[in-house]
Scaffold this motif. Structure first.
Motif, PDB file in Angstrom:
ATOM      1  N   ALA A  21      37.571  47.040  41.575  1.00  0.00           N
ATOM      2  CA  ALA A  21      38.126  45.869  42.234  1.00  0.00           C
ATOM      3  C   ALA A  21      39.350  45.988  42.842  1.00  0.00           C
ATOM      4  O   ALA A  21      39.566  45.589  44.017  1.00  0.00           O
ATOM      5  CB  ALA A  21      37.926  44.480  41.140  1.00  0.00           C
ATOM      6  N   ALA A  22      40.214  46.877  42.278  1.00  0.00           N
ATOM      7  CA  ALA A  22      41.585  47.029  42.945  1.00  0.00           C
ATOM      8  C   ALA A  22      41.451  47.840  44.551  1.00  0.00           C
ATOM      9  O   ALA A  22      42.198  47.495  45.339  1.00  0.00           O
ATOM     10  CB  ALA A  22      42.683  47.458  41.902  1.00  0.00           C
ATOM     11  N   SER A  24      38.721  47.881  45.890  1.00  0.00           N
ATOM     12  CA  SER A  24      38.008  47.296  47.181  1.00  0.00           C
ATOM     13  C   SER A  24      39.134  46.253  47.832  1.00  0.00           C
ATOM     14  O   SER A  24      39.140  46.048  48.860  1.00  0.00           O
ATOM     15  CB  SER A  24      36.886  46.457  46.472  1.00  0.00           C
ATOM     16  OG  SER A  24      36.434  45.530  47.339  1.00  0.00           O
ATOM     17  N   ALA A  25      39.905  45.780  46.929  1.00  0.00           N
ATOM     18  CA  ALA A  25      40.785  44.763  47.618  1.00  0.00           C
ATOM     19  C   ALA A  25      41.908  45.529  48.315  1.00  0.00           C
ATOM     20  O   ALA A  25      42.355  44.879  49.708  1.00  0.00           O
ATOM     21  CB  ALA A  25      41.812  44.037  46.305  1.00  0.00           C
ATOM     22  N   ALA A  68      32.127  40.231  45.225  1.00  0.00           N
ATOM     23  CA  ALA A  68      32.018  40.755  43.876  1.00  0.00           C
ATOM     24  C   ALA A  68      30.500  40.436  43.366  1.00  0.00           C
ATOM     25  O   ALA A  68      29.949  40.636  42.432  1.00  0.00           O
ATOM     26  CB  ALA A  68      32.958  40.203  42.755  1.00  0.00           C
ATOM     27  N   MET A  90      35.753  43.137  45.235  1.00  0.00           N
ATOM     28  CA  MET A  90      36.725  42.053  44.789  1.00  0.00           C
ATOM     29  C   MET A  90      36.102  40.641  45.098  1.00  0.00           C
ATOM     30  O   MET A  90      35.367  40.357  45.817  1.00  0.00           O
ATOM     31  CB  MET A  90      38.081  42.348  45.705  1.00  0.00           C
ATOM     32  CG  MET A  90      39.015  41.386  45.559  1.00  0.00           C
ATOM     33  SD  MET A  90      39.543  41.687  43.685  1.00  0.00           S
ATOM     34  CE  MET A  90      41.012  40.335  43.972  1.00  0.00           C
ATOM     35  N   LEU A 115      46.669  44.826  42.139  1.00  0.00           N
ATOM     36  CA  LEU A 115      46.619  44.028  43.379  1.00  0.00           C
ATOM     37  C   LEU A 115      47.753  44.290  44.153  1.00  0.00           C
ATOM     38  O   LEU A 115      47.875  44.184  45.418  1.00  0.00           O
ATOM     39  CB  LEU A 115      46.147  42.718  43.203  1.00  0.00           C
ATOM     40  CG  LEU A 115      44.820  42.399  42.368  1.00  0.00           C
ATOM     41  CD1 LEU A 115      44.609  40.887  42.266  1.00  0.00           C
ATOM     42  CD2 LEU A 115      43.883  43.037  43.299  1.00  0.00           C
TER      43      LEU A 115
END
Length: 447
Positions: A21-22, A24-25, A68, A90, A115
């Motif tokens: 996720a990080a 993707s961010a 997400a 994300m 993040l």
């Protein structure tokens, strides 16, 4: 230097999800750095060719089709995140669930650091990682309820501040520890912000579970869920040895006695007073020789929790009171100093009310820790009665637990364990702690 996820003990699956996720961010931020031509956007009448931030488009799609994937995806092995599907991206709202000591707030803060990381990886070395983990980052707000609940006024002020543009150019992150303590009105205020999220704002909620008693169904449906588990005792012992320099044998004992709670294990390993309080709790089964002894044991347990709570908040209370009095002109000799202090009674009363609520919360937390230790003793007795091939929670009282098992048999040990768990549930439901503990002690005596 270890990265920001190094202190998240025994949560390998969750770390994989949060790292992706990080990443993707960070990719979204890199993409937004290059201007693109606006074809259609939310602002009516915008001229063709205006600079358009891709994160604005992301924010518009949060409620319809978040990055997400479907809301409410649980981060479990074999799920979308594990398979590299759409859940690996994300999104703007997360819920971290797990038992006490699993590291919910640790995971949320580590994710916030990732993040804010300059490299987008949670390196643990850049200023973004350092300031987030230290609690000083300007764009990361941590809400820790000091009292019994989080009120609507506090939540509205937080949501308003979270709507501002990140000062560092990355993300505004709001971490709500113990989100299960949100009042209904506060939950509604938060829901409004999650339904219409500001661009580049991320909400991280920590709660024991996604049960409606902990998190409302409407909030849960708009968040991605990361389920944490109780860390194994071996993993907790390893981190105590590696990070805190604790002797391996002491670390193993503390990890088992804390039942996977990293913070509790550290306190037991390093604080003699914490060990003394635990010893006093584990002596309770021997003291229950009659009705009078049961009430005496209940009083001792309550008074010990009150003393521990008072010691933990005394310094903070005194500092807050002194700071407020100074701000209101206490000790001043100017013309209006005396009048200002006379008009400050209301503010001092509000402060005392908040401090009383915090003390009540601290007392209940201290009492709950004692009840967890007591439940561990009766769990050991039950395991001994059933000859279960499991290690005892309290190795130093294993002989006493075995003696209790021979006296009570499995049914008696189970009834006593259930009495402790029912006491915890009653206190959580706002039953007066003294009444709940006295009823528990009588049940433990009678069996």
């Amino acid at each position: 230097m270890p990265d920001v996820f190094a202190d998240l003990v025994g949560q390998d699956e969750a770390v994989v999800v949060l790292r992706r996720a990080a990443d993707s961010a960070a990719a979204l931020l890199r993409a937004s750095a290059a201007p693109v031509t606006r074809v259609a956007g939310p602002a009516a009448g915008a001229a063709s060719g205006d600079s358009y931030d891709e994160l604005d488009a992301l924010a518009e799609e949060f409620d319809v089709e978040p990055a997400a994937g479907p809301t409410g995806v649980t981060a479990e092995p074999g799920g979308p995140a594990e398979a590299g599907g759409p859940g690996a991206g994300m999104t703007h709202a997360w819920i971290f669930t797990g038992p006490p000591g699993s590291g919910r707030s640790v995971a949320a803060r580590a994710f916030a650091a990732a993040l804010q990381c300059r490299h987008g990886t949670g390196c643990g070395e850049c200023p973004g990682c350092h300031t987030t983990l230290a609690g000083t980052h300007a764009d990361v707000r941590l809400v820790v309820p000091e009292g019994l609940s989080i009120g609507v006024g506090e939540m509205r002020a937080l949501v308003l501040r979270a709507a501002s543009t990140p000062s560092g150019g990355r993300w505004q992150v709001v971490i709500i520890s113990d989100a299960d303590r949100l009042t209904e009105a506060a939950g509604n205020a938060l829901l409004k912000a999650i339904e219409e999220p500001p661009p580049r704002t991320v909400f991280l909620l920590c709660a024991p579970s996604t049960h409606p008693d902990d998190v409302s169904v409407t909030i849960r449906s708009r968040c991605r869920i990361v389920a944490l588990r109780q860390p194994p005792a071996g993993a907790v012992a390893d981190v105590l040895v590696r990070r805190d320099g604790i002797a391996p044998d002491v670390a193993e004992w503390a990890a088992a006695a804390a039942q996977g709670h990293v913070g509790r294990a550290r306190r037991l390993a390093r604080d003699p007073e914490a060990r003394q309080r635990r010893d006093a709790v584990l002596a309770v089964p021997r003291r229950l020789t009659g009705v009078g002894a049961a009430f005496d044991a209940a009083s001792a347990l309550i008074e010990a929790a009150e003393a521990e709570a008072a010691a933990s908040v005394a310094e903070i209370d005194e500092a807050e009171r002194a700071a407020l009095q100074t701000a209101l002109g206490a000790g001043g000799t100017g013309r209006g100093a005396a009048g200002a202090m006379r008009g400050a009674a209301g503010q001092l009363k509000d402060l005392e009310k908040r401090q009383k609520s915090r003390a009540t919360r601290a007392q209940r937390d201290a009492l709950d820790r004692a009840l967890v230790d007591l439940a561990g003793f009766y769990r050991d007795a039950l395991a001994s009665a059933l000859r279960a091939p499991v290690a005892p929670v309290h190795s130093d009282t294993a002989a006493m637990a075995e003696a209790g098992a021979r006296k009570w048999d499995a049914d008696g040990a189970l009834r006593r364990l259930e009495a402790v768990l029912e006491c915890r549930a009653a206190i959580e439901a706002n039953v007066k702690p003294r009444i709940a503990v006295e009823a528990m002690m009588l049940s433990l005596w009678k069996g």
